[in-house]
Design an enzyme around this catalytic site. Structure first.
Site, PDB file in Angstrom:
ATOM      1  CE1 TYR A  78      -6.638   5.488  -2.292  1.00 40.87           C
ATOM      2  CE2 TYR A  78      -5.024   4.620  -1.073  1.00 40.87           C
ATOM      3  CZ  TYR A  78      -5.654   4.379  -1.015  1.00 40.87           C
ATOM      4  OH  TYR A  78      -7.170   3.323  -0.800  1.00 40.87           O
ATOM      5  CE  LYS A  98      -7.313  -2.711  -4.226  1.00 41.66           C
ATOM      6  NZ  LYS A  98      -7.597  -2.452  -3.343  1.00 41.66           N
ATOM      7  CB  THR A 100      -6.240   2.601  -5.207  1.00 45.28           C
ATOM      8  OG1 THR A 100      -5.571   1.847  -5.011  1.00 45.28           O
ATOM      9  CG2 THR A 100      -8.047   2.818  -4.490  1.00 45.28           C
ATOM     10  CG  HIS A 121     -11.907   0.277  -0.852  1.00 50.80           C
ATOM     11  ND1 HIS A 121     -10.876   0.565  -1.231  1.00 50.80           N
ATOM     12  CD2 HIS A 121     -10.597   0.784   0.293  1.00 50.80           C
ATOM     13  CE1 HIS A 121      -9.847   1.885  -0.601  1.00 50.80           C
ATOM     14  NE2 HIS A 121      -9.777   1.217   0.021  1.00 50.80           N
ATOM     15  CB  SER A 131      -1.203   0.213   1.139  1.00 49.51           C
ATOM     16  OG  SER A 131      -1.448   1.053   1.259  1.00 49.51           O
TER      17      SER A 131
HETATM   18  C1  LIG Z   1      -7.229  -2.169   6.418  1.00 49.04           C
HETATM   19  C2  LIG Z   1      -7.813  -2.881   5.705  1.00 49.04           C
HETATM   20  C3  LIG Z   1      -6.816  -1.466   4.521  1.00 49.04           C
HETATM   21  C4  LIG Z   1      -6.967  -1.089   3.478  1.00 49.04           C
HETATM   22  N1  LIG Z   1      -5.870  -0.180   2.707  1.00 49.04           N
HETATM   23  C5  LIG Z   1      -6.591  -0.292   0.904  1.00 49.04           C
HETATM   24  C6  LIG Z   1      -4.406   0.921   0.708  1.00 49.04           C
HETATM   25  O1  LIG Z   1      -3.999   1.871   1.243  1.00 49.04           O
HETATM   26  N2  LIG Z   1      -5.274   0.975  -0.582  1.00 49.04           N
HETATM   27  C7  LIG Z   1      -5.898   0.107  -1.319  1.00 49.04           C
HETATM   28  O2  LIG Z   1      -6.687   0.515  -2.372  1.00 49.04           O
HETATM   29  N3  LIG Z   1      -7.030  -0.445  -0.741  1.00 49.04           N
HETATM   30  C8  LIG Z   1      -7.130  -0.401   0.371  1.00 49.04           C
HETATM   31  N4  LIG Z   1      -8.029  -1.548   1.384  1.00 49.04           N
HETATM   32  C9  LIG Z   1      -8.786  -2.228  -0.021  1.00 49.04           C
HETATM   33  C10 LIG Z   1      -8.676  -3.570  -0.060  1.00 49.04           C
HETATM   34  O3  LIG Z   1      -6.998  -3.673  -0.863  1.00 49.04           O
HETATM   35  C11 LIG Z   1      -9.355  -4.947  -0.926  1.00 49.04           C
HETATM   36  O4  LIG Z   1      -9.852  -3.824  -1.545  1.00 49.04           O
HETATM   37  C12 LIG Z   1     -10.239  -5.078  -0.032  1.00 49.04           C
HETATM   38  O5  LIG Z   1      -9.331  -5.595   1.279  1.00 49.04           O
HETATM   39  C13 LIG Z   1     -10.502  -6.916  -0.270  1.00 49.04           C
HETATM   40  O6  LIG Z   1     -11.505  -7.279   0.716  1.00 49.04           O
HETATM   41  P1  LIG Z   1     -11.263  -8.249   1.480  1.00 49.04           P
HETATM   42  O7  LIG Z   1     -10.999  -7.346   3.065  1.00 49.04           O
HETATM   43  O8  LIG Z   1     -12.516  -8.814   1.660  1.00 49.04           O
HETATM   44  O9  LIG Z   1     -10.545  -9.060   1.248  1.00 49.04           O
HETATM   45  C14 LIG Z   1      -8.075  -2.048   2.244  1.00 49.04           C
HETATM   46  C15 LIG Z   1      -8.202  -2.904   3.611  1.00 49.04           C
HETATM   47  C16 LIG Z   1      -8.048  -3.226   4.622  1.00 49.04           C
HETATM   48  C17 LIG Z   1      -9.465  -3.982   5.413  1.00 49.04           C
HETATM   49  C1  LIG Z   2      -5.077   5.690   4.209  1.00 53.33           C
HETATM   50  C2  LIG Z   2      -5.954   4.742   4.321  1.00 53.33           C
HETATM   51  C3  LIG Z   2      -7.030   5.509   2.899  1.00 53.33           C
HETATM   52  C4  LIG Z   2      -6.098   3.056   3.516  1.00 53.33           C
HETATM   53  C5  LIG Z   2      -7.359   2.218   2.661  1.00 53.33           C
HETATM   54  O1  LIG Z   2      -7.542   2.510   1.302  1.00 53.33           O
HETATM   55  C6  LIG Z   2      -8.762   1.939   3.923  1.00 53.33           C
HETATM   56  O2  LIG Z   2      -8.113   2.131   4.770  1.00 53.33           O
HETATM   57  O3  LIG Z   2      -9.442   1.064   3.031  1.00 53.33           O
END
Ligand SMILES: Cc1cc2nc3c(=O)[nH]c(=O)nc-3n(C[C@H](O)[C@H](O)[C@H](O)COP(=O)(O)O)c2cc1C
Ligand SMILES: CC(C)CC(=O)C(=O)O
Length: 352
Positions: free
Chosen positions: A143, A226, A169, A250, A120
């Site tokens: 990002y 994404k 993203t 997401h 990330s």
């Molecule tokens: C704790 C957390 C942080 C995330 N941070 C990001 C991120 O920094 N950038 C991003 O593109 N997606 C982020 N996501 C989304 C994930 O990349 C992904 O799309 C999603 O978690 C997939 O679903 P799942 O958790 O059910 O497997 C985050 C998701 C979670 C749970």
């Molecule tokens: C720092 C956040 C924007 C990271 C993220 O994508 C999330 O928490 O779903």
């Protein structure tokens, strides 16, 4: 230390972790309330968060018997690189919130499980250090920052550290309303820094297709978008020249009441018509979920929350465990479906 007397970073008995739901339960006991709520919660009333799972559960499989599945082949080639199995680590922020070793543990865990780790932008460990311990390919999630020059430098830094693909993203022009996170007073502890994204995510409202063109003008690695859910956007993505897309909502964390990704996937796969690879994430917890996603048009899937929970339970070993459970379940699901390789997973595998 939380109420069960387990603190983040303590080792847990990995043999208790039989499936990915066990991992989440164990993680809830080891994580602070604030960290757990940050990872587990969804946006709004969490409809989309629930639908991601419910829609996968609602799909029935249509097995074929008496086919030779003695040699299972789960390999997939993405952008010229062969993965032993089609499961990647989705980009998730703030790994030091989940485990003191943070992204270094994630990278080691991914390495031991032979999986690609998508780092990330909000990594709490510098890319240089992650690259040093990684033994499997890293991809980078971008990002786009207000300052486009700094954005360009970040892309170039990620490429210099060997990241082999760039996932931009596009579903987070603002972050969603996350009530559970608000109730848990989510704030990043002072000692947890995000070296590549100093400061919080600012609004990305000016992000448009022009920026995707601009990013591709200098990116030397394949660019993926994404966060695509709309088939019309999927077509625009192909026209924009990107190398791949990730069907994602997401993890239900941004716009509540958008459909489950497994529901959007077949329409997007139809629009893309194999011109570029389509990946998917959202709610993947079982090997049968992976079979369903591949059968409905995904080349590979990513997992987010389970990896965070594995990390919280047992650092690198927890991450490896999550991936190994899912990989083994995928193999068993393929054998029992009567399909020996990913290419033979198609719509006929879905019960209609
Ligand atoms: C704790 C957390 C942080 C995330 N941070 C990001 C991120 O920094 N950038 C991003 O593109 N997606 C982020 N996501 C989304 C994930 O990349 C992904 O799309 C999603 O978690 C997939 O679903 P799942 O958790 O059910 O497997 C985050 C998701 C979670 C749970
Ligand atoms: C720092 C956040 C924007 C990271 C993220 O994508 C999330 O928490 O779903």
């Amino acid at each position: 230390m939380n109420k069960d007397g387990i603190k983040a970073g303590d080792r847990v008995d990995l043999s208790e972790l039989i499936n990915l739901f066990d991992v989440e339960k164990m993680a809830e006991r080891t994580m602070s309330k604030m960290a757990y709520e940050y990872v587990a919660s969804g946006a709004g009333d969490e409809w989309t968060l629930r639908w991601n799972r419910e829609a996968l559960d609602a799909i029935k499989l249509n097995p074929t018997v008496l086919t030779d599945v003695s040699k299972l082949d789960t390999r997939v080639t993405l952008f010229g690189y062969e993965l032993p199995y089609p499961i990647l680590i989705a980009p998730t922020a703030y790994h030091k919130l989940m485990h003191p070793e943070g992204e270094l543990a994630t990278a080691r865990g991914a390495g031991a499980a032979s999986a690609v780790y998508v780092v990330s932008s909000f990594t709490t460990t510098p890319l240089s250090e992650i690259a040093e311990v990684a033994t499997q390919p890293l991809w980078f999630q971008l990002y786009v920052r207000d300052d486009r020059e700094l954005t360009k430098e970040l892309v170039q830094e990620a490429e210099a550290h060997g990241c082999r693909a760039l996932c931009i993203t596009v579903d987070t022009v603002v972050t969603g309303i996350r009530n559970r996170e608000q109730r848990a007073n989510f704030t990043l502890p002072n000692n947890v820094l995000t070296p590549h994204m100093p400061g919080a995510l600012r609004e990305q409202k000016p992000l448009t297709w022009k920026d995707i063109e601009w990013l591709q003008s200098f990116a030397r690695t394949p660019v993926l978008l994404k966060g695509i859910l709309n088939p019309a956007d999927a077509e625009k993505a192909v026209q924009s020249g990107v190398s791949g897309i990730i069907v994602s909502n997401h993890g239900g964390r941004n716009l509540d009441t958008v459909p489950a990704t497994i529901e959007a996937l077949p329409r997007i796969a139809e629009a893309i018509d194999r011109r570029i690879p389509v990946l998917m994430d959202g709610g993947i917890r079982r090997g049968t979920d992976v079979v369903k996603a591949i059968s409905l048009g995904a080349s590979a899937v990513l997992v987010g929350k389970p990896v965070c929970f594995g990390l919280a339970c047992a650092g690198a070993e927890g991450v490896t465990k999550v991936l190994e459970i899912l990989r083994t379940e995928l193999e068993l699901a393929m054998a029992l479906t009567g399909k020996a390789n990913l290419a033979s997973l198609d719509h006929s595998v879905i019960w209609r």
